[in-house]
Structure formats: C-alpha cells, structure tokens
Design a protein around this motif. Sequence first.
Motif, PDB file in Angstrom:
ATOM      1  N   PRO A 112       0.850  -1.191   0.000  1.00  0.00           N
ATOM      2  CA  PRO A 112       0.000   0.000   0.000  1.00  0.00           C
ATOM      3  C   PRO A 112       0.888   1.244   0.000  1.00  0.00           C
ATOM      4  CG  PRO A 112       0.214  -0.819   2.236  1.00  0.00           C
ATOM      5  CD  PRO A 112       1.097  -1.686   1.365  1.00  0.00           C
ATOM      6  N   LEU A 113       0.653   2.153  -0.942  1.00  0.00           N
ATOM      7  CA  LEU A 113       1.431   3.387  -1.002  1.00  0.00           C
ATOM      8  C   LEU A 113       0.515   4.586  -0.854  1.00  0.00           C
ATOM      9  CD1 LEU A 113       2.996   1.337  -3.294  1.00  0.00           C
ATOM     10  CD2 LEU A 113       4.584   3.235  -3.088  1.00  0.00           C
ATOM     11  N   LEU A 114       0.940   5.540  -0.019  1.00  0.00           N
ATOM     12  CA  LEU A 114       0.222   6.788   0.198  1.00  0.00           C
ATOM     13  C   LEU A 114       1.136   7.948  -0.181  1.00  0.00           C
ATOM     14  CD1 LEU A 114      -1.329   6.043   3.728  1.00  0.00           C
ATOM     15  CD2 LEU A 114      -2.346   5.585   1.479  1.00  0.00           C
ATOM     16  N   PHE A 115       0.556   8.964  -0.861  1.00  0.00           N
ATOM     17  CA  PHE A 115       1.325  10.113  -1.322  1.00  0.00           C
ATOM     18  C   PHE A 115       0.587  11.404  -1.000  1.00  0.00           C
ATOM     19  CE2 PHE A 115       2.337   6.781  -4.536  1.00  0.00           C
ATOM     20  CZ  PHE A 115       3.712   6.703  -4.363  1.00  0.00           C
ATOM     21  N   ALA A 116       1.346  12.510  -0.859  1.00  0.00           N
ATOM     22  CA  ALA A 116       0.714  13.812  -0.638  1.00  0.00           C
ATOM     23  C   ALA A 116       1.654  14.926  -1.075  1.00  0.00           C
ATOM     24  CB  ALA A 116       0.342  13.992   0.833  1.00  0.00           C
ATOM     25  N   ARG A 152       8.117  17.512  -4.964  1.00  0.00           N
ATOM     26  CA  ARG A 152       7.557  17.908  -3.673  1.00  0.00           C
ATOM     27  C   ARG A 152       6.741  16.793  -3.031  1.00  0.00           C
ATOM     28  NH1 ARG A 152       4.765  23.270  -5.497  1.00  0.00           N
ATOM     29  NH2 ARG A 152       3.008  21.840  -5.264  1.00  0.00           N
ATOM     30  N   ILE A 153       6.350  15.813  -3.803  1.00  0.00           N
ATOM     31  CA  ILE A 153       5.510  14.737  -3.273  1.00  0.00           C
ATOM     32  C   ILE A 153       6.298  13.923  -2.249  1.00  0.00           C
ATOM     33  CG2 ILE A 153       4.309  12.584  -3.830  1.00  0.00           C
ATOM     34  CD1 ILE A 153       3.638  13.775  -6.559  1.00  0.00           C
ATOM     35  N   VAL A 154       5.667  13.670  -1.125  1.00  0.00           N
ATOM     36  CA  VAL A 154       6.230  12.745  -0.138  1.00  0.00           C
ATOM     37  C   VAL A 154       5.282  11.563  -0.007  1.00  0.00           C
ATOM     38  CG1 VAL A 154       7.444  14.556   1.109  1.00  0.00           C
ATOM     39  CG2 VAL A 154       5.137  13.922   1.814  1.00  0.00           C
ATOM     40  N   GLY A 155       5.814  10.461   0.427  1.00  0.00           N
ATOM     41  CA  GLY A 155       4.971   9.279   0.484  1.00  0.00           C
ATOM     42  C   GLY A 155       5.442   8.258   1.490  1.00  0.00           C
ATOM     43  N   ALA A 156       4.732   7.152   1.503  1.00  0.00           N
ATOM     44  CA  ALA A 156       5.072   6.046   2.394  1.00  0.00           C
ATOM     45  C   ALA A 156       4.587   4.748   1.786  1.00  0.00           C
ATOM     46  CB  ALA A 156       4.442   6.242   3.772  1.00  0.00           C
ATOM     47  N   ASN A 215      11.178  10.866  -1.911  1.00  0.00           N
ATOM     48  CA  ASN A 215      10.994  10.962  -0.459  1.00  0.00           C
ATOM     49  C   ASN A 215       9.850  10.047  -0.026  1.00  0.00           C
ATOM     50  OD1 ASN A 215      10.942  11.678   2.206  1.00  0.00           O
ATOM     51  ND2 ASN A 215      10.408  13.832   1.870  1.00  0.00           N
ATOM     52  N   VAL A 216      10.140   8.761   0.086  1.00  0.00           N
ATOM     53  CA  VAL A 216       9.138   7.759   0.444  1.00  0.00           C
ATOM     54  C   VAL A 216       9.644   6.959   1.637  1.00  0.00           C
ATOM     55  CG1 VAL A 216       7.743   5.809  -0.338  1.00  0.00           C
ATOM     56  CG2 VAL A 216       8.411   7.589  -1.971  1.00  0.00           C
ATOM     57  N   ASP A 217       8.919   7.013   2.732  1.00  0.00           N
ATOM     58  CA  ASP A 217       9.286   6.280   3.946  1.00  0.00           C
ATOM     59  C   ASP A 217       8.823   4.829   3.863  1.00  0.00           C
ATOM     60  OD1 ASP A 217      10.345   8.554   5.082  1.00  0.00           O
ATOM     61  OD2 ASP A 217       8.604   8.989   6.339  1.00  0.00           O
ATOM     62  N   ARG A 218       9.544   3.959   4.541  1.00  0.00           N
ATOM     63  CA  ARG A 218       9.094   2.583   4.764  1.00  0.00           C
ATOM     64  C   ARG A 218       8.440   2.526   6.141  1.00  0.00           C
ATOM     65  NH1 ARG A 218      12.049  -1.450   1.837  1.00  0.00           N
ATOM     66  NH2 ARG A 218      10.907  -2.993   3.048  1.00  0.00           N
ATOM     67  N   VAL A 219       7.233   1.981   6.197  1.00  0.00           N
ATOM     68  CA  VAL A 219       6.473   1.932   7.448  1.00  0.00           C
ATOM     69  C   VAL A 219       6.048   0.492   7.716  1.00  0.00           C
ATOM     70  CG1 VAL A 219       4.400   2.716   8.655  1.00  0.00           C
ATOM     71  CG2 VAL A 219       5.615   4.272   7.110  1.00  0.00           C
ATOM     72  N   GLY A 220       6.250   0.037   8.947  1.00  0.00           N
ATOM     73  CA  GLY A 220       5.771  -1.283   9.335  1.00  0.00           C
ATOM     74  C   GLY A 220       6.718  -2.395   8.931  1.00  0.00           C
ATOM     75  N   GLY A 221       6.298  -3.623   9.195  1.00  0.00           N
ATOM     76  CA  GLY A 221       7.135  -4.785   8.944  1.00  0.00           C
ATOM     77  C   GLY A 221       6.630  -5.632   7.803  1.00  0.00           C
ATOM     78  N   CYS A 222       7.165  -6.834   7.728  1.00  0.00           N
ATOM     79  CA  CYS A 222       6.778  -7.804   6.708  1.00  0.00           C
ATOM     80  C   CYS A 222       5.455  -8.449   7.093  1.00  0.00           C
ATOM     81  CB  CYS A 222       7.872  -8.861   6.575  1.00  0.00           C
ATOM     82  SG  CYS A 222       7.436 -10.259   5.511  1.00  0.00           S
ATOM     83  N   THR A 223       4.515  -8.433   6.179  1.00  0.00           N
ATOM     84  CA  THR A 223       3.207  -9.021   6.483  1.00  0.00           C
ATOM     85  C   THR A 223       3.311 -10.526   6.731  1.00  0.00           C
ATOM     86  OG1 THR A 223       2.844  -9.071   4.077  1.00  0.00           O
ATOM     87  CG2 THR A 223       1.823  -7.280   5.307  1.00  0.00           C
ATOM     88  N   PHE A 224       4.087 -11.216   5.904  1.00  0.00           N
ATOM     89  CA  PHE A 224       4.235 -12.663   6.061  1.00  0.00           C
ATOM     90  C   PHE A 224       4.950 -13.005   7.360  1.00  0.00           C
ATOM     91  CE2 PHE A 224       6.340 -16.722   5.590  1.00  0.00           C
ATOM     92  CZ  PHE A 224       5.429 -17.512   4.893  1.00  0.00           C
ATOM     93  N   GLY A 225       5.946 -12.211   7.703  1.00  0.00           N
ATOM     94  CA  GLY A 225       6.769 -12.524   8.865  1.00  0.00           C
ATOM     95  C   GLY A 225       6.187 -12.099  10.195  1.00  0.00           C
ATOM     96  N   ASN A 226       5.064 -11.372  10.161  1.00  0.00           N
ATOM     97  CA  ASN A 226       4.450 -10.877  11.397  1.00  0.00           C
ATOM     98  C   ASN A 226       2.949 -11.162  11.409  1.00  0.00           C
ATOM     99  OD1 ASN A 226       6.696  -9.085  12.791  1.00  0.00           O
ATOM    100  ND2 ASN A 226       6.798  -8.664  10.602  1.00  0.00           N
ATOM    101  N   PRO A 227       2.565 -12.448  11.433  1.00  0.00           N
ATOM    102  CA  PRO A 227       1.141 -12.784  11.356  1.00  0.00           C
ATOM    103  C   PRO A 227       0.327 -12.327  12.558  1.00  0.00           C
ATOM    104  CG  PRO A 227       2.438 -14.737  11.863  1.00  0.00           C
ATOM    105  CD  PRO A 227       3.416 -13.650  11.520  1.00  0.00           C
ATOM    106  N   ASP A 228       1.012 -11.995  13.654  1.00  0.00           N
ATOM    107  CA  ASP A 228       0.297 -11.468  14.810  1.00  0.00           C
ATOM    108  C   ASP A 228      -0.060  -9.996  14.639  1.00  0.00           C
ATOM    109  OD1 ASP A 228       3.054 -10.902  14.844  1.00  0.00           O
ATOM    110  OD2 ASP A 228       3.015 -10.487  17.005  1.00  0.00           O
TER     111      ASP A 228
END
Length: 253
Positions: A112-116, A152-156, A215-228
């Motif tokens: 999922p990518l978000l931009f602004a 100027r766009i930043v994202g994640a 300018n795109v940040d990485r947020v959160g972990g691996c979905t497969f590796g963190n099923p909890d």
Amino acid sequence: MSPVPFETADALSNLSGIAHGFFGRNGPDNAPAFDMSETLGTDPAVVAANTTAGCTALGIADVQLISLRQTHSPDVLTLTKAPDSDVRPEADGVVTATPGLALSILTADCAPLLFADAGVIGACHAGWKGAAGGVIGNTVAAMVALGAQPERIVGAIGPTISGPNYEVGPEFADAIVAQSPVAADFLFVPDGKMRAHFDLPGFALRMAANAGVHNVDRVGGCTFGNPDRYYSHRQTVQNGADAGRQIAIIALK
C-alpha cells in the motif's frame, strides 16, 4: 477501551492538513480480527464498524472514505467529489484534491502506497502485476495533473511482504521481467535457497523514484513474517484458510 493502533510515516506526518495511517489486523485493545474486507465473508456490519473505528482513530470521522474494487491493474481514478454510487469504483490507484475525502487501500501482502503534496493526495495498491504495469507512476501522474509536483511529493509504503519471505517460481520471474525489465534488479536467491525471491517493496520504491518521487518512507514490517500484526494472504493460504485485509488511509482534512 484503547484506540485502534496504526502506524504512520514521518514524511506524511509533517504535512499540515493531512491525516494518514497504516492499520494492521488488531483493533481496539489490540483485539484481533480488525478485518476490512467484505469479499471473504466478513459481516459488512463488522467491516463498517471497523472502518468507523479506524477513521475515528485518525481524527477524520467526519470525512467520506473512498474504497476501491482492486484488480491488480495500472488504473488510477481521479476524484473531484465522492462517487455517486455505493458500488466501489474499479481501480488500483486513486487521487484527489478535494477536502473532506479520505482514500483507502486494502492489502494482505501487496504494497500500500500513500502520497501527498500541497493539497493533493494519492493512494495505490501495488502487487507485482500493478507495480510492473505502472500503477505507481500512473498515481503520481494523476496527482501532477491536479497540481502536485513530483519533487515535492512525499509518500510512504506500508506493511508489505518482504523479499526474504516472497519466494517465486521461474514463470513469475519471466513474467515480471518481460513486463518491467528493471524488476530483474529485485530478484535474488537467498543463501541456502534453491528458488528466487522477489523484493516487492524495493521494486515499488524504484517505481516511485522513476516517477520522480524520492521521499518515500518505509512503514511497518513484513506481512508474512508478522502474522500477529498483519494479514498475509500467502501466510494464511499456506495454513489452509483465507486472509482478511488491512487498510491504509490518507485524507485531506
């Protein structure tokens, strides 16, 4: 009751007038099953309640949340107002410059990518097919058409299956490289493994950079590796079940 947990990106948090968040599978008080997908049998009333709880946690309970019927396409929708119909529009990216609208993406391994940028927001769902097909670049281009500037766009990019856990077969490798030759840079064989793996988040970041967004940040972990923490289609299917879907939201307040 504690609020719904979510993760944010510094780059987006520093923009005024923007609310955003990447949610996982846990809801209020970290209770599991914060599922946002009606297509896998979750009660629509539960999905609606979860959606309301998520928007409330972001402080955007008064905005209209837009959701898509995602098909792993490169298609991007530009909204100047909320859709007239209750039917979800079919697309894998969506942009707007209209205050009071919130854009959402559902995932369970895809990126999922978000931009602004200065009153323009965008969101896209990038599995390997969509990313190779151009959905990320198309989302940026649609934002530019509304007045945004790539530099100027930043994202994640939110929780996504990681390369070490994304094993692929030779047919996959051939297909994605045929569609996007740069994908070859993100295919690798880990030590001790026989089959190739694919770095989907790395590829998505390259696609954003190719569109002029660096300018795109990485947020959160691996979905497969963190099923909890997250829903993972691949993790759940391996266990003989269907995965739910987590939501990423960005809004113009």
